[in-house]
Design a protein around this motif. Structure first.
Motif, PDB file in Angstrom:
ATOM      1  N   ALA A   1      18.724  46.085  71.984  1.00  0.00           N
ATOM      2  CA  ALA A   1      17.422  45.420  72.149  1.00  0.00           C
ATOM      3  C   ALA A   1      16.268  46.423  72.159  1.00  0.00           C
ATOM      4  CB  ALA A   1      17.408  44.621  73.451  1.00  0.00           C
TER       5      ALA A   1
ATOM      6  N   HIS B   1      14.352  50.328  71.536  1.00  0.00           N
ATOM      7  CA  HIS B   1      14.128  51.092  70.309  1.00  0.00           C
ATOM      8  C   HIS B   1      15.038  52.323  70.226  1.00  0.00           C
ATOM      9  CE1 HIS B   1      11.141  52.508  73.328  1.00  0.00           C
ATOM     10  NE2 HIS B   1      11.578  53.688  72.938  1.00  0.00           N
TER      11      HIS B   1
ATOM     12  N   ASN C   1      16.136  47.470  68.146  1.00  0.00           N
ATOM     13  CA  ASN C   1      15.111  46.407  68.074  1.00  0.00           C
ATOM     14  C   ASN C   1      15.702  45.043  67.743  1.00  0.00           C
ATOM     15  OD1 ASN C   1      13.026  48.193  68.661  1.00  0.00           O
ATOM     16  ND2 ASN C   1      12.644  48.673  66.518  1.00  0.00           N
ATOM     17  N   THR C   2      16.915  44.783  68.170  1.00  0.00           N
ATOM     18  CA  THR C   2      17.538  43.494  67.896  1.00  0.00           C
ATOM     19  C   THR C   2      18.040  42.897  69.209  1.00  0.00           C
ATOM     20  OG1 THR C   2      18.232  44.392  65.767  1.00  0.00           O
ATOM     21  CG2 THR C   2      19.238  42.313  66.454  1.00  0.00           C
ATOM     22  N   VAL C   3      17.423  41.813  69.616  1.00  0.00           N
ATOM     23  CA  VAL C   3      17.764  41.183  70.893  1.00  0.00           C
ATOM     24  C   VAL C   3      18.707  40.015  70.618  1.00  0.00           C
ATOM     25  CG1 VAL C   3      16.859  40.102  72.990  1.00  0.00           C
ATOM     26  CG2 VAL C   3      15.459  41.763  71.730  1.00  0.00           C
TER      27      VAL C   3
ATOM     28  N   ARG D   1      17.845  36.182  71.012  1.00  0.00           N
ATOM     29  CA  ARG D   1      16.497  35.938  70.485  1.00  0.00           C
ATOM     30  C   ARG D   1      16.459  36.206  68.972  1.00  0.00           C
ATOM     31  NH1 ARG D   1      14.067  33.109  74.620  1.00  0.00           N
ATOM     32  NH2 ARG D   1      13.450  34.417  76.363  1.00  0.00           N
ATOM     33  N   THR D   2      16.605  37.489  68.588  1.00  0.00           N
ATOM     34  CA  THR D   2      16.538  37.819  67.163  1.00  0.00           C
ATOM     35  C   THR D   2      17.734  37.204  66.423  1.00  0.00           C
ATOM     36  OG1 THR D   2      15.745  39.975  67.951  1.00  0.00           O
ATOM     37  CG2 THR D   2      16.043  39.725  65.578  1.00  0.00           C
TER      38      THR D   2
ATOM     39  N   ASN E   1      21.319  38.670  83.221  1.00  0.00           N
ATOM     40  CA  ASN E   1      20.346  38.209  82.239  1.00  0.00           C
ATOM     41  C   ASN E   1      20.846  36.920  81.589  1.00  0.00           C
ATOM     42  OD1 ASN E   1      18.864  37.918  79.765  1.00  0.00           O
ATOM     43  ND2 ASN E   1      18.262  40.054  79.967  1.00  0.00           N
TER      44      ASN E   1
ATOM     45  N   LEU F   1      19.854  35.401  78.811  1.00  0.00           N
ATOM     46  CA  LEU F   1      19.575  35.200  77.376  1.00  0.00           C
ATOM     47  C   LEU F   1      20.808  34.846  76.554  1.00  0.00           C
ATOM     48  CD1 LEU F   1      16.988  37.874  76.139  1.00  0.00           C
ATOM     49  CD2 LEU F   1      16.677  35.438  76.605  1.00  0.00           C
TER      50      LEU F   1
ATOM     51  N   TYR G   1       8.571  49.346  60.085  1.00  0.00           N
ATOM     52  CA  TYR G   1       8.093  48.004  59.733  1.00  0.00           C
ATOM     53  C   TYR G   1       6.748  48.135  59.017  1.00  0.00           C
ATOM     54  CZ  TYR G   1      11.771  47.006  63.076  1.00  0.00           C
ATOM     55  OH  TYR G   1      12.983  46.962  63.721  1.00  0.00           O
TER      56      TYR G   1
ATOM     57  N   ALA H   1      13.918  39.768  60.100  1.00  0.00           N
ATOM     58  CA  ALA H   1      14.770  39.221  61.158  1.00  0.00           C
ATOM     59  C   ALA H   1      13.933  38.479  62.200  1.00  0.00           C
ATOM     60  CB  ALA H   1      15.577  40.334  61.824  1.00  0.00           C
ATOM     61  N   VAL H   2      12.736  38.985  62.475  1.00  0.00           N
ATOM     62  CA  VAL H   2      11.863  38.337  63.452  1.00  0.00           C
ATOM     63  C   VAL H   2      11.289  37.052  62.847  1.00  0.00           C
ATOM     64  CG1 VAL H   2       9.910  38.642  65.019  1.00  0.00           C
ATOM     65  CG2 VAL H   2      11.275  40.632  64.349  1.00  0.00           C
TER      66      VAL H   2
ATOM     67  N   LYS I   1      13.370  33.741  62.920  1.00  0.00           N
ATOM     68  CA  LYS I   1      13.559  32.985  64.161  1.00  0.00           C
ATOM     69  C   LYS I   1      12.251  32.640  64.877  1.00  0.00           C
ATOM     70  CE  LYS I   1      18.011  32.573  64.389  1.00  0.00           C
ATOM     71  NZ  LYS I   1      18.972  33.314  65.196  1.00  0.00           N
TER      72      LYS I   1
ATOM     73  N   ASP J   1       8.232  50.574  65.716  1.00  0.00           N
ATOM     74  CA  ASP J   1       9.141  49.544  66.238  1.00  0.00           C
ATOM     75  C   ASP J   1       8.448  48.192  66.305  1.00  0.00           C
ATOM     76  OD1 ASP J   1      11.523  51.209  67.115  1.00  0.00           O
ATOM     77  OD2 ASP J   1       9.903  52.215  68.187  1.00  0.00           O
ATOM     78  N   PHE J   2       9.241  47.156  66.094  1.00  0.00           N
ATOM     79  CA  PHE J   2       8.706  45.785  66.092  1.00  0.00           C
ATOM     80  C   PHE J   2       9.876  44.879  66.437  1.00  0.00           C
ATOM     81  CE2 PHE J   2       7.027  41.901  64.144  1.00  0.00           C
ATOM     82  CZ  PHE J   2       5.662  41.998  64.359  1.00  0.00           C
ATOM     83  N   VAL J   3       9.898  44.320  67.628  1.00  0.00           N
ATOM     84  CA  VAL J   3      11.073  43.567  68.068  1.00  0.00           C
ATOM     85  C   VAL J   3      10.689  42.167  68.547  1.00  0.00           C
ATOM     86  CG1 VAL J   3      10.983  44.732  70.327  1.00  0.00           C
ATOM     87  CG2 VAL J   3      13.067  43.558  69.638  1.00  0.00           C
ATOM     88  N   GLY J   4      11.529  41.208  68.198  1.00  0.00           N
ATOM     89  CA  GLY J   4      11.258  39.846  68.625  1.00  0.00           C
ATOM     90  C   GLY J   4      12.129  38.869  67.860  1.00  0.00           C
ATOM     91  N   PRO J   5      11.853  37.588  67.890  1.00  0.00           N
ATOM     92  CA  PRO J   5      10.819  36.983  68.727  1.00  0.00           C
ATOM     93  C   PRO J   5      11.274  36.924  70.180  1.00  0.00           C
ATOM     94  CG  PRO J   5      12.045  35.278  67.585  1.00  0.00           C
ATOM     95  CD  PRO J   5      12.600  36.586  67.123  1.00  0.00           C
ATOM     96  N   LEU J   6      10.354  37.204  71.105  1.00  0.00           N
ATOM     97  CA  LEU J   6      10.689  37.229  72.524  1.00  0.00           C
ATOM     98  C   LEU J   6      10.034  36.043  73.237  1.00  0.00           C
ATOM     99  CD1 LEU J   6      10.128  41.073  72.966  1.00  0.00           C
ATOM    100  CD2 LEU J   6      12.314  39.901  72.738  1.00  0.00           C
ATOM    101  N   GLY J   7      10.537  35.733  74.396  1.00  0.00           N
ATOM    102  CA  GLY J   7      10.009  34.613  75.166  1.00  0.00           C
ATOM    103  C   GLY J   7      10.440  33.278  74.579  1.00  0.00           C
ATOM    104  N   ASN J   8      10.092  32.215  75.299  1.00  0.00           N
ATOM    105  CA  ASN J   8      10.463  30.875  74.846  1.00  0.00           C
ATOM    106  C   ASN J   8       9.339  30.275  74.015  1.00  0.00           C
ATOM    107  OD1 ASN J   8      12.950  30.749  76.414  1.00  0.00           O
ATOM    108  ND2 ASN J   8      11.579  30.764  78.184  1.00  0.00           N
TER     109      ASN J   8
ATOM    110  N   THR K   1      12.912  41.839  77.640  1.00  0.00           N
ATOM    111  CA  THR K   1      14.187  41.136  77.548  1.00  0.00           C
ATOM    112  C   THR K   1      14.776  40.805  78.917  1.00  0.00           C
ATOM    113  OG1 THR K   1      15.500  43.157  77.548  1.00  0.00           O
ATOM    114  CG2 THR K   1      14.724  42.375  75.417  1.00  0.00           C
TER     115      THR K   1
END
Lengths: 474, 280
Positions: free
Chosen positions: A172, A174, A211-213, A216-217, A406, A408, B2, B23-24, B27, B84-91, B219
């Motif tokens: 998740a 970096h 960077n992959t959750v 989520r991702t 967690n 998730l 990115y 990937a972001v 979703k 870096d660019f990570v997500g999508p996060l949260g609901n 997260t």
């Protein structure tokens, strides 16, 4: 060969406390060759190998020590590497005193063999002298996904890669390494060492996707759709716990996770880092585990004049490693034992709502405790002493009282069962969850535990995955 | 890495960036956010998703230059890369079953409100939007809001554009006129959201607020984004970012958001000085 009957372990050279309290360089400096040889000569090379029973990843300890005695350090390294994916890490952070060394016959009369120190010596010798990456095994055509690049994930990935599996680790953050990178500080585990171990896994063919959750991702089901045949969940401990007392939302109150992440992962201690951290003069760390010790010693190195561990039981019950407690004491960390926080007090300037200090921590009220009858954990239960409140003047409070899982992955993976605490339910020997081909291990299963237990779980799951996937083919 | 596919300025302090992150994009949903790092020394900052294109594999963000990191981000141009660019996060923002909604956006928060307004419109909901800015120069996304709103009110603090006043005034007027909203969704500065909630409460209209606290991992690991909601500790990254506005302790959230104000001011000045030197 004769045995060195010296009753004590050879001392590990380390930075003097008054020097190291002001820098982030590694505290323990490691054996030189001569000391390593002498320490190795203390090993009785017992036929029944009790030490191996104490090792969660079953390193062939007498065999590697034998190679050290012979001066063949690379051969010693290869013996360790067969069983462990992270030798230089384990040599530093394993609680050997409760594991391999607790079973050592030399420990009956005197001190056990310094197995951890020798492991560290061997791993560091290899890293300093052998540049050649390990050979990439012949691919076996199977694909496995690992969620999380902490000790459990890396260990599982390494084990599978050595058997020829194509392994992708999803991280998740970096940077790969999980708690080894964001949690354990540089002065206890230099990040270059973690990086080196991760690079070794990459050389074995492990792909690490940062960077992959997961949850989520991508979801666990997405991974199966993408063609992975098994998934190992090693997503770590989870959300930090707070006490639920007044003032925990004041500025300057941190979870240990946040404080350590800012410092270790985001490098807030370095001049050029863009990530801020509160540089407090007087810090209280609530809790008595290794994470509490790490947070306290980090606060000291960031320039605090007074750092206290506030713990509700006594020194005897302190769950941190003895060595970490001793190091902390030598560095001048105060131990306020039998002491429990009641509330945290904040600065409030009623005349000037724009005062920049409004809402920041100025103190913590604590109550004295005494030990009563043993509780469910077998430890004597701390009981409050009435009217014993006192004020600790501090400008930062760090809560190091554990985590809760967690949600998730659980929330996005149908059929994945968790226990009442939220930990993923697994079959102990294999790590298999309630979902077919989904395995789990490490803190996501057990709650916060040690690096080596997580590694053991990762290794066991890798073996179970190997059995399941090869049987499926046959 | 990115890549920045497009970048344009929306007003003197707010910019739009479309970033390649397949990937972001795959979703992403309205109401979710991403975390980015500009470079290797960079801090992780959360930004709400302004738009996404699943076919192109891009995610758009809209940011205001408020500190060192957004200043550094704004130095990046089309074709450059983010570390870096990570997500999508949260609901995602919950929109199911809503038939009539009032969207209240303030400043750069309007960028976050827009995808929610669009989603509601697409599902056949009646959308009234109220968007507020400090002055004419800072007005954002008016055309976009017009397209997806059945009624749009633009207000500015100084009256240099639209109606003079703050967003709570037209909201109050609409509620007093008997508008029956299923929900009010508000996104903007904390102080604005606090007063939107106070305006809605006497009318009993459920009000959802979008919180954007200080955050590191996004997260559920660090606990930095904790808020008090209904007397309980909640984490914006895993429990939010949307919360029932009636239950949020805004005063505490405002106090917590000021934790690093001094550090941020210094960092911003230093970054500006550094950039000026580079230009010379």
């Amino acid at each position: 060969m004769s045995v060195n009957m010296e009753p004590k372990k050879y001392e590990m050279p380390s930075q003097p406390p008054e020097v190291r309290a002001h820098n982030f360089l590694e505290v323990a400096l490691g054996y030189d060759e001569a000391t390593a040889l002498r320490e190795a000569e203390r090993c009785l090379n017992c036929k029944h190998m009790p030490c191996v029973d104490g090792c969660p990843v079953k390193i062939h300890i007498p065999a590697f020590i034998q190679k050290v005695r012979e001066g063949d350090f690379e051969a010693a390294y290869q013996i360790i590497a067969q069983a462990s994916s992270l030798p230089a890490v384990c040599g530093r952070v394993c609680p050997q005193e409760n594991q391999c060394e607790s079973k050592c016959v030399r420990g009956i009369k005197g001190e056990p063999v310094g197995i951890g120190r020798l492991e560290r010596f061997v791993a560091d010798w290899h890293n300093a002298h052998v540049a050649q990456p390990p050979e990439r095994p012949q691919p076996n055509g199977h694909r496995v996904a690992v969620i999380g690049s902490g000790p459990a994930g890396l260990s599982c990935a390494g084990e599978l890669a050595k058997k020829g599996y194509s392994v992708t680790v999803f991280e998740a953050l970096h940077t790969a390494g999980g708690v080894l990178v964001y949690g354990i500080p540089e002065f206890r585990l230099p990040k270059a060492i973690v990086q080196r171990e991760v690079d070794t896994l990459r050389a074995l063919g492990v792909e690490i996707r940062t960077n992959t959750v997961i949850g989520r991702t991508l979801t666990v089901d997405d991974l199966f759709e993408d063609g992975y045949e098994a998934v190992f969940i090693a997503s770590g401990a989870g959300l930090p716990r707070f006490m639920g007392i007044d003032g925990e939302s004041l500025n300057g109150v941190y979870s240990a996770n946040e404080f350590l992440t800012r410092n270790n992962l985001m490098k807030a201690y370095l001049e050029h880092s863009d990530t801020p951290i509160v540089h407090a003069k007087r810090v209280a760390v609530v809790g008595g585990g290794n994470v509490a010790m790490d947070a306290a010693r980090t606060a000291l190195r960031l320039g605090a004049e007074e750092v206290s561990i506030v713990y509700r039981r006594s020194l005897e019950e302190l769950p941190a490693r003895r060595e970490e407690v001793e190091h902390a004491m030598q560095e001048g960390i105060q131990f306020r034992l039998l002491c429990n926080p009641v509330r945290i007090l904040g600065y409030h300037n009623a005349d000037d709502p724009r005062d920049a200090r409004n809402g920041s921590v100025v103190g913590m009220e604590c109550r004295r405790m005494q030990l009563g009858e043993p509780d469910a954990s077998g430890r004597r239960k701390p009981v409050e002493i009435p009217d014993s409140e006192f004020l600790l003047e501090v400008d930062a409070v760090i809560m190091a009282i554990g985590t809760s899982p967690n949600p998730l992955i659980k929330n996005t993976t149908e059929g994945l069962e968790v226990n009442a605490r939220g930990g993923i339910i697994v079959t102990p020997e294999t790590g298999l969850t309630s979902r077919q081909n989904v395995y789990a291990g490490g803190d996501a299963v057990t709650g916060a535990a040690t690096v080596i237990l997580a590694m053991g779980a990762g290794k066991n799951a890798a073996q179970a995955i190997h059995r399941a996937l090869t049987q499926a083919v046959e | 890495m990115y890549q920045i596919v497009t970048k344009r300025s929306l007003n003197p302090t707010v910019s739009f960036m479309e970033i390649s992150a397949p990937a972001v994009a795959k979703k992403a949903q309205a109401g979710q956010f991403i975390i980015l790092r500009v470079d290797e020394q960079g801090e992780r900052i959360p930004l709400t998703i302004a738009d996404y294109d699943r076919q192109k594999g891009t995610v758009s963000i809209i940011y205001q230059i408020v500190g060192a990191t957004t200043k550094k981000l704004d130095q990046k141009q089309q074709g450059d890369f983010l570390c870096d660019f990570v997500g999508p996060l949260g609901n995602p923002t919950r929109t199911e079953g809503l038939k009539k909604v009032c969207i209240v956006g303030g400043g750069v928060g309007c960028a976050i409100a827009l995808p929610v307004a669009r989603k509601l419109r697409e599902q056949g909901c009646t959308v009234h939007s109220i968007i507020g800015f400090r002055n004419r120069d800072l007005v954002l996304l008016q055309e976009e809001f017009e397209t997806c709103s059945h009624r749009l009110t633009v207000v500015t603090d100084d009256g240099s554009y639209g109606t003079k006043g703050v967003v709570t005034q037209p909201l109050q007027a609409a509620l007093e006129a008997g508008e029956q909203y299923d929900e009010i969704i508000t996104i903007g500065p904390l102080i604005m959201m606090k007063f939107v909630v106070a305006t809605a409460k006497p009318f009993g209209v459920p009000t959802t607020v979008s919180m954007n606290p200080i955050m590191i991992d996004g997260t559920g690991m660090c606990g930095g984004c904790r808020l008090t909601v209904g007397g309980k500790t909640k984490f914006a990254c895993v429990d939010g970012p949307d919360f029932n506005g009636y239950e949020v302790d805004f005063d505490e959230a405002m106090q917590r958001s000021s934790t690093y104000r001094e550090f941020e001011r210094h960092a911003y000045e230093e970054t500006c000085n550094l950039l000026n030197k580079e230009v010379k």
